[in-house]
Design a protein around this motif. Sequence first.
Motif, PDB file in Angstrom:
ATOM      1  N   LYS A   9     -18.521 -10.634 -24.235  1.00 15.80           N
ATOM      2  CA  LYS A   9     -17.524 -10.524 -25.300  1.00 15.80           C
ATOM      3  C   LYS A   9     -16.113 -10.639 -24.718  1.00 15.80           C
ATOM      4  CE  LYS A   9     -20.300  -9.531 -28.840  1.00 15.80           C
ATOM      5  NZ  LYS A   9     -21.585  -9.358 -28.145  1.00 15.80           N
ATOM      6  N   PRO A  10     -15.141 -11.049 -25.563  1.00 14.80           N
ATOM      7  CA  PRO A  10     -13.763 -11.193 -25.070  1.00 14.80           C
ATOM      8  C   PRO A  10     -13.242  -9.877 -24.480  1.00 14.80           C
ATOM      9  CG  PRO A  10     -13.990 -12.160 -27.249  1.00 14.80           C
ATOM     10  CD  PRO A  10     -15.258 -11.422 -26.988  1.00 14.80           C
ATOM     11  N   ALA A  11     -12.485 -10.000 -23.404  1.00 13.69           N
ATOM     12  CA  ALA A  11     -11.855  -8.846 -22.759  1.00 13.69           C
ATOM     13  C   ALA A  11     -10.351  -8.908 -23.006  1.00 13.69           C
ATOM     14  CB  ALA A  11     -12.146  -8.847 -21.264  1.00 13.69           C
ATOM     15  N   VAL A  12      -9.701  -7.762 -22.943  1.00 17.59           N
ATOM     16  CA  VAL A  12      -8.261  -7.672 -23.199  1.00 17.59           C
ATOM     17  C   VAL A  12      -7.574  -7.035 -21.993  1.00 17.59           C
ATOM     18  CG1 VAL A  12      -6.478  -6.579 -24.609  1.00 17.59           C
ATOM     19  CG2 VAL A  12      -8.482  -7.593 -25.706  1.00 17.59           C
ATOM     20  N   VAL A  13      -6.458  -7.637 -21.588  1.00 10.92           N
ATOM     21  CA  VAL A  13      -5.646  -7.099 -20.499  1.00 10.92           C
ATOM     22  C   VAL A  13      -4.318  -6.628 -21.083  1.00 10.92           C
ATOM     23  CG1 VAL A  13      -4.578  -7.559 -18.258  1.00 10.92           C
ATOM     24  CG2 VAL A  13      -6.688  -8.742 -18.899  1.00 10.92           C
ATOM     25  N   ARG A  14      -3.918  -5.417 -20.717  1.00 13.77           N
ATOM     26  CA  ARG A  14      -2.628  -4.865 -21.143  1.00 13.77           C
ATOM     27  C   ARG A  14      -1.967  -4.146 -19.976  1.00 13.77           C
ATOM     28  NH1 ARG A  14      -1.283  -4.041 -26.602  1.00 13.77           N
ATOM     29  NH2 ARG A  14      -2.943  -4.342 -28.158  1.00 13.77           N
ATOM     30  N   GLY A  15      -0.656  -4.108 -19.999  1.00 14.53           N
ATOM     31  CA  GLY A  15       0.063  -3.270 -19.056  1.00 14.53           C
ATOM     32  C   GLY A  15      -0.094  -1.818 -19.473  1.00 14.53           C
ATOM     33  N   VAL A  16      -0.267  -0.911 -18.523  1.00 13.55           N
ATOM     34  CA  VAL A  16      -0.461   0.505 -18.844  1.00 13.55           C
ATOM     35  C   VAL A  16       0.797   1.052 -19.512  1.00 13.55           C
ATOM     36  CG1 VAL A  16      -0.822   2.808 -17.877  1.00 13.55           C
ATOM     37  CG2 VAL A  16      -2.122   0.857 -16.992  1.00 13.55           C
ATOM     38  N   GLY A  17       0.606   1.636 -20.693  1.00 12.84           N
ATOM     39  CA  GLY A  17       1.719   2.227 -21.421  1.00 12.84           C
ATOM     40  C   GLY A  17       2.602   1.229 -22.136  1.00 12.84           C
ATOM     41  N   ILE A  18       2.198  -0.040 -22.169  1.00 16.52           N
ATOM     42  CA  ILE A  18       2.998  -1.089 -22.803  1.00 16.52           C
ATOM     43  C   ILE A  18       2.176  -1.710 -23.934  1.00 16.52           C
ATOM     44  CG2 ILE A  18       4.228  -3.263 -22.459  1.00 16.52           C
ATOM     45  CD1 ILE A  18       4.535  -2.454 -19.509  1.00 16.52           C
ATOM     46  N   ASP A  19       2.625  -1.505 -25.163  1.00 14.92           N
ATOM     47  CA  ASP A  19       1.834  -1.904 -26.321  1.00 14.92           C
ATOM     48  C   ASP A  19       2.299  -3.199 -26.980  1.00 14.92           C
ATOM     49  OD1 ASP A  19       0.249   0.390 -26.061  1.00 14.92           O
ATOM     50  OD2 ASP A  19       1.661   1.587 -27.256  1.00 14.92           O
ATOM     51  N   ASP A  20       3.382  -3.814 -26.470  1.00 10.87           N
ATOM     52  CA  ASP A  20       3.913  -4.990 -27.174  1.00 10.87           C
ATOM     53  C   ASP A  20       3.290  -6.309 -26.723  1.00 10.87           C
ATOM     54  OD1 ASP A  20       5.056  -5.364 -24.703  1.00 10.87           O
ATOM     55  OD2 ASP A  20       7.131  -5.109 -25.361  1.00 10.87           O
ATOM     56  N   TYR A  21       2.339  -6.248 -25.760  1.00  6.21           N
ATOM     57  CA  TYR A  21       1.740  -7.489 -25.267  1.00  6.21           C
ATOM     58  C   TYR A  21       0.274  -7.289 -24.956  1.00  6.21           C
ATOM     59  CZ  TYR A  21       0.777 -11.534 -22.248  1.00  6.21           C
ATOM     60  OH  TYR A  21       0.248 -12.682 -21.711  1.00  6.21           O
ATOM     61  N   LEU A  22      -0.538  -8.271 -25.360  1.00  3.94           N
ATOM     62  CA  LEU A  22      -1.942  -8.292 -24.938  1.00  3.94           C
ATOM     63  C   LEU A  22      -2.341  -9.704 -24.584  1.00  3.94           C
ATOM     64  CD1 LEU A  22      -4.235  -9.572 -27.103  1.00  3.94           C
ATOM     65  CD2 LEU A  22      -3.622  -7.556 -28.389  1.00  3.94           C
ATOM     66  N   TYR A  23      -3.279  -9.776 -23.657  1.00  2.34           N
ATOM     67  CA  TYR A  23      -3.806 -11.054 -23.184  1.00  2.34           C
ATOM     68  C   TYR A  23      -5.317 -10.954 -23.257  1.00  2.34           C
ATOM     69  CZ  TYR A  23      -4.512 -14.980 -19.857  1.00  2.34           C
ATOM     70  OH  TYR A  23      -4.881 -16.143 -19.225  1.00  2.34           O
ATOM     71  N   LEU A  24      -5.916 -11.792 -24.092  1.00  2.00           N
ATOM     72  CA  LEU A  24      -7.364 -11.786 -24.284  1.00  2.00           C
ATOM     73  C   LEU A  24      -7.954 -13.006 -23.588  1.00  2.00           C
ATOM     74  CD1 LEU A  24      -9.352 -11.070 -27.505  1.00  2.00           C
ATOM     75  CD2 LEU A  24      -9.603 -13.302 -26.420  1.00  2.00           C
ATOM     76  N   LEU A  25      -9.069 -12.819 -22.902  1.00  3.92           N
ATOM     77  CA  LEU A  25      -9.726 -13.975 -22.286  1.00  3.92           C
ATOM     78  C   LEU A  25     -11.236 -13.868 -22.405  1.00  3.92           C
ATOM     79  CD1 LEU A  25      -9.582 -13.765 -18.382  1.00  3.92           C
ATOM     80  CD2 LEU A  25      -9.021 -11.842 -19.852  1.00  3.92           C
ATOM     81  N   MET A  26     -11.850 -15.035 -22.496  1.00  3.63           N
ATOM     82  CA  MET A  26     -13.295 -15.101 -22.635  1.00  3.63           C
ATOM     83  C   MET A  26     -13.950 -15.015 -21.270  1.00  3.63           C
ATOM     84  SD  MET A  26     -13.852 -15.331 -25.845  1.00  3.63           S
ATOM     85  CE  MET A  26     -15.593 -15.741 -25.774  1.00  3.63           C
ATOM     86  N   PRO A  27     -15.018 -14.241 -21.138  1.00  3.37           N
ATOM     87  CA  PRO A  27     -15.739 -14.197 -19.868  1.00  3.37           C
ATOM     88  C   PRO A  27     -16.581 -15.452 -19.669  1.00  3.37           C
ATOM     89  CG  PRO A  27     -16.813 -12.804 -21.481  1.00  3.37           C
ATOM     90  CD  PRO A  27     -15.575 -13.321 -22.145  1.00  3.37           C
ATOM     91  N   VAL A  28     -17.024 -15.649 -18.440  1.00  2.00           N
ATOM     92  CA  VAL A  28     -17.877 -16.794 -18.108  1.00  2.00           C
ATOM     93  C   VAL A  28     -19.293 -16.273 -17.862  1.00  2.00           C
ATOM     94  CG1 VAL A  28     -18.265 -18.653 -16.448  1.00  2.00           C
ATOM     95  CG2 VAL A  28     -15.926 -17.976 -17.048  1.00  2.00           C
ATOM     96  N   ARG A  29     -20.268 -16.932 -18.464  1.00  2.00           N
ATOM     97  CA  ARG A  29     -21.660 -16.519 -18.256  1.00  2.00           C
ATOM     98  C   ARG A  29     -22.121 -16.897 -16.853  1.00  2.00           C
ATOM     99  NH1 ARG A  29     -25.861 -15.707 -22.009  1.00  2.00           N
ATOM    100  NH2 ARG A  29     -24.491 -16.516 -23.666  1.00  2.00           N
ATOM    101  N   VAL A  30     -22.665 -15.934 -16.138  1.00  2.00           N
ATOM    102  CA  VAL A  30     -23.177 -16.179 -14.779  1.00  2.00           C
ATOM    103  C   VAL A  30     -24.615 -15.683 -14.709  1.00  2.00           C
ATOM    104  CG1 VAL A  30     -20.939 -16.081 -13.647  1.00  2.00           C
ATOM    105  CG2 VAL A  30     -22.226 -13.975 -13.980  1.00  2.00           C
ATOM    106  N   PRO A  31     -25.405 -16.222 -13.757  1.00  2.00           N
ATOM    107  CA  PRO A  31     -26.795 -15.806 -13.617  1.00  2.00           C
ATOM    108  C   PRO A  31     -26.906 -14.322 -13.281  1.00  2.00           C
ATOM    109  CG  PRO A  31     -26.364 -17.811 -12.376  1.00  2.00           C
ATOM    110  CD  PRO A  31     -25.032 -17.301 -12.833  1.00  2.00           C
TER     111      PRO A  31
END
Length: 364
Positions: free
Chosen positions: A342-364
């Motif tokens: 499922k998509p993961a989200v990256v945020r700066g700690v304590g910073i709510d005005d920005y998020l970066y979502l990225l799709m994971p890659v399926r691996v064996p």
Amino acid sequence: MKFRCEREVLADALATAGRAATGRTGALPVLSGLKLELVGNKLTVTGTDLDLTIQLSIEVGGDRDGGVVLPARLAADIVRSLGQGKVEVSVEGEEVSISNGRSNFVVRPLNFDDYPKLSSPATSSVTLPAAQFGDALRQVVRAASTDEARPILTGVMMTAEGDGLRMVATDSYRLAVRDLVGQQVLSADQKVLVPGRALTELQRLVSGGDDVTMRLGDRDATFEVGSTRLTTRLIEGEFPNYRQLIPASHPNTLTVEREPLLEAIRRVKILAKDATPVRLQMGGDTLRLTAITQDVGNATEELDAEFKGTELTVAFNPDYLAAGVEACNGTSVTLFTLDALKPAVVRGVGIDDYLYLLMPVRVP
């Protein structure tokens, strides 16, 4: 037309406006040129490919008013190659002389009358702090697509959100969302889609200004920074419903220092050949990063981290992951995950005005 100008000033002006001049001659060869217009001691330099226009004014020592269209790349290369000091540009009939010291170049201009007449920007405007807007561009534009086959995804959507402006970009593999709280730029139901290419150029301009003035027309947007004006056509079409991509909850959270994580990603991706993903093994108080390329080798690095949730391993494109971590402000970042697919989200700690979502890659 005749004027004198310090080499560095003129070279910067030609390079800046030249980024909007097209390298594709097509039906309008004149678009490969820069229009120079002199009135008194004010020289206006314009470059355009009809989709993007950059125009700026500089102070020069003017001797004779006039206008000329010079081949953009050639003119920039000539001025940049000259020695320190003043450059003199003089137009005589069908020849343009560019000289400095004992160096002299003579260039044939393009047809001045063929250069397109540009429309005036909208009269109503809003002003944004350049530092804040520039930081938002840095965080968001990186997620816009560069694939012209999907023009909608090459843009950055600007829309009213709460009491401010929201900027959103996605290339379908990742998503960046930044809120500028308190910046009332658009009306409640207004959305515009600004080409990412134009905003990439705008990033370069805002670093040298205090404020950015934004003017929105029906089909274009204009941004003014100091004496430089950038105008771009807006993209027509409906931006994807990005909200449905953002998970409502994240049972797993990993918090780690930002710079050590960036350095670890950069090291292990040396072994991530041919789009090999980097695995993140999360659990306890450590994060293990691993890259494995068959017949080449593998790399592993561990970092101190704080993890809450169920232990899991998730893999990402290392370039996309590094871009998201780098875009976050603050000394630490948190990676929010549901599971390995499922998509993961990256945020700066304590910073709510920005998020970066990225799709994971399926691996064996």
